[in-house]
Design an enzyme around this catalytic site. Structure first.
Site, PDB file in Angstrom:
ATOM      1  CE1 TYR A 100     -61.807 -37.690 -70.530  1.00 61.23           C
ATOM      2  CE2 TYR A 100     -61.279 -40.031 -70.522  1.00 61.23           C
ATOM      3  CZ  TYR A 100     -62.142 -38.997 -70.812  1.00 61.23           C
ATOM      4  OH  TYR A 100     -63.363 -39.275 -71.354  1.00 61.23           O
ATOM      5  CD  GLU A 101     -64.507 -36.208 -66.953  1.00 62.42           C
ATOM      6  OE1 GLU A 101     -65.410 -35.365 -66.960  1.00 62.42           O
ATOM      7  OE2 GLU A 101     -64.677 -37.397 -66.622  1.00 62.42           O
TER       8      GLU A 101
ATOM      9  CB  SER B 130     -67.696 -43.587 -74.396  1.00 66.14           C
ATOM     10  OG  SER B 130     -66.910 -42.822 -73.573  1.00 66.14           O
TER      11      SER B 130
ATOM     12  CB  ALA C  70     -66.183 -47.082 -75.926  1.00 69.85           C
TER      13      ALA C  70
ATOM     14  CG  HIS D 260     -64.766 -38.795 -78.604  1.00 70.54           C
ATOM     15  ND1 HIS D 260     -64.692 -39.871 -77.736  1.00 70.54           N
ATOM     16  CD2 HIS D 260     -65.832 -38.080 -78.205  1.00 70.54           C
ATOM     17  CE1 HIS D 260     -65.674 -39.791 -76.854  1.00 70.54           C
ATOM     18  NE2 HIS D 260     -66.379 -38.717 -77.118  1.00 70.54           N
TER      19      HIS D 260
ATOM     20  CG  HIS E 266     -63.549 -40.803 -68.148  1.00 71.18           C
ATOM     21  ND1 HIS E 266     -64.772 -40.378 -68.592  1.00 71.18           N
ATOM     22  CD2 HIS E 266     -63.373 -42.054 -68.632  1.00 71.18           C
ATOM     23  CE1 HIS E 266     -65.322 -41.349 -69.312  1.00 71.18           C
ATOM     24  NE2 HIS E 266     -64.497 -42.374 -69.351  1.00 71.18           N
TER      25      HIS E 266
ATOM     26  CG  ASN F 115     -61.108 -47.523 -81.708  1.00 67.72           C
ATOM     27  OD1 ASN F 115     -61.849 -47.355 -80.720  1.00 67.72           O
ATOM     28  ND2 ASN F 115     -59.801 -47.513 -81.610  1.00 67.72           N
TER      29      ASN F 115
ATOM     30  CG  MET G 217     -58.620 -43.431 -72.280  1.00 69.46           C
ATOM     31  SD  MET G 217     -58.958 -41.864 -73.073  1.00 69.46           S
ATOM     32  CE  MET G 217     -58.245 -42.164 -74.713  1.00 69.46           C
ATOM     33  CB  SER G 218     -62.911 -46.032 -67.943  1.00 67.53           C
ATOM     34  OG  SER G 218     -63.427 -47.045 -68.788  1.00 67.53           O
TER      35      SER G 218
ATOM     36  CG  HIS H 286     -69.218 -34.499 -66.287  1.00 69.74           C
ATOM     37  ND1 HIS H 286     -68.100 -35.083 -66.792  1.00 69.74           N
ATOM     38  CD2 HIS H 286     -70.016 -35.511 -65.898  1.00 69.74           C
ATOM     39  CE1 HIS H 286     -68.216 -36.386 -66.708  1.00 69.74           C
ATOM     40  NE2 HIS H 286     -69.372 -36.672 -66.159  1.00 69.74           N
TER      41      HIS H 286
HETATM   42  N1  HPA Z   1     -57.805 -46.251 -77.049  1.00 64.97           N
HETATM   43  C1  HPA Z   1     -58.149 -45.812 -75.819  1.00 64.97           C
HETATM   44  N2  HPA Z   1     -59.406 -45.647 -75.443  1.00 64.97           N
HETATM   45  C2  HPA Z   1     -60.377 -45.962 -76.316  1.00 64.97           C
HETATM   46  C3  HPA Z   1     -60.092 -46.419 -77.606  1.00 64.97           C
HETATM   47  C4  HPA Z   1     -58.716 -46.574 -77.991  1.00 64.97           C
HETATM   48  O1  HPA Z   1     -58.382 -46.986 -79.116  1.00 64.97           O
HETATM   49  N3  HPA Z   1     -61.285 -46.618 -78.228  1.00 64.97           N
HETATM   50  C5  HPA Z   1     -62.257 -46.306 -77.324  1.00 64.97           C
HETATM   51  N4  HPA Z   1     -61.709 -45.888 -76.170  1.00 64.97           N
END
Ligand code: HPA
Length: 279
Positions: A92-93, A35, A120, A254, A90, A242, A218-219, A68
């Site tokens: 989650y999709e 991402s 990310a 996001h 992903h 973050n 998430m990947s 997508h």
């Molecule tokens: N949690 C899950 N997935 C993420 C995060 C997070 O804090 N930051 C970027 N992808």
């Protein structure tokens, strides 16, 4: 869930299509751009030879729901022919684990033997800060189901693969050097994959820290498992966008993730180039 024969034929169909499109371009490295990190292919380090939209590739999971936008970019970094995935699939999709890893297995059939995974991620380790890069030394897959679930595809790998050393140890030195060159401190650690799409709660983050996770996202993990099963050498890097939930006062968004990933673009590009050239 497809059986092994059905799934292998989908993988092969995808690989044959990509090979035909790629012509003389025979990639040795697959790089999955996470991402906000997809712009690497537009950097001056990459000489693009060809682009192939996911939507035209047989067997490629494409979300019709979200429209997508994703594509393979075939490009040279120095003399190295690299197959980039700009836009990742992903869980989650709503895709199955098998679908998420299908392009990695197809790349293997194309002759790729090295994989660079980027993402990310949220910083779970309290010594991390947004904008840091983390070399992935190991992972925790226990919160997602395995990409090897179902009948084993014997032509790719063994039923019960060892996971003692999933991530390339020798690439750590290359990463350390690249990060030092940009004047940053090389961080490393354990990445934990959640199914997403919701971010974690503060209680979940405390649990994950207690379990030994340094970053969460998430990947990546189910991709690394399928790639390791198929014998690819793997190098993984997280961009800490973050601090994970509950560490700071602010809520997660996001947009924040994308913003920090964007800001890290230049540094990320330099690290990526070094990793590719020295893999
Ligand atoms: N949690 C899950 N997935 C993420 C995060 C997070 O804090 N930051 C970027 N992808």
């Amino acid at each position: 869930m497809n059986n092994a024969i059905q799934e292998y034929s989908l993988i092969k169909e995808m690989a044959d299509y990509l090979k035909e499109k790629a012509g003389d371009f025979v990639p040795s490295v697959l790089a999955i751009l996470g991402s906000g990190l997809g712009n690497y292919v537009k950097s001056e380090s990459v000489r693009i030879a060809e682009e192939i939209a996911y939507s035209e590739i047989p067997g490629m999971p494409v979300s019709t729901v979200h429209g997508h936008a994703g594509k393979f970019v075939l490009g040279y970094v120095g003399e190295i022919p690299v197959l980039f995935m700009q836009g990742r699939i992903h869980l989650y999709e709503g895709y199955s684990e098998q679908e998420v890893v299908r392009p990695i297995r197809a790349a293997k059939l194309m002759g790729v033997n090295k994989l660079i995974l980027t993402n990310a991620a949220g910083g779970v380790n309290l010594s991390f800060k947004p904008g840091d890069f983390m070399f992935i030394t190991d992972h925790i897959s226990s919160f997602v189901s395995s990409s090897l679930r179902g009948e084993n595809i014997d032509r790719l790998g063994t039923r019960f693969p060892d996971m003692t050393e999933v991530y390339s140890v020798r690439m750590k030195e290359v990463y350390d050097k690249a990060v030092s060159q940009i004047g940053a401190e090389p961080k490393m650690g354990v990445y934990l994959q959640t199914p997403g799409p919701q971010y974690e709660t503060p209680a979940e983050i405390r649990m994950m820290r207690n379990l030994g996770a340094d970053a969460v996202g998430m990947s990546t993990v189910i991709e690394a498992i399928a790639a390791h099963h198929a014998g690819l050498e793997i190098c993984g890097v997280s961009c800490i966008t973050n601090m994970a939930a509950g560490i700071l006062k602010q809520k997660l968004s996001h947009n924040e993730v994308r913003e920090i990933a964007d800001k890290s673009e230049k540094n990320f590009s330099r690290i990526m180039t070094e990793l590719i050239l020295n893999f």
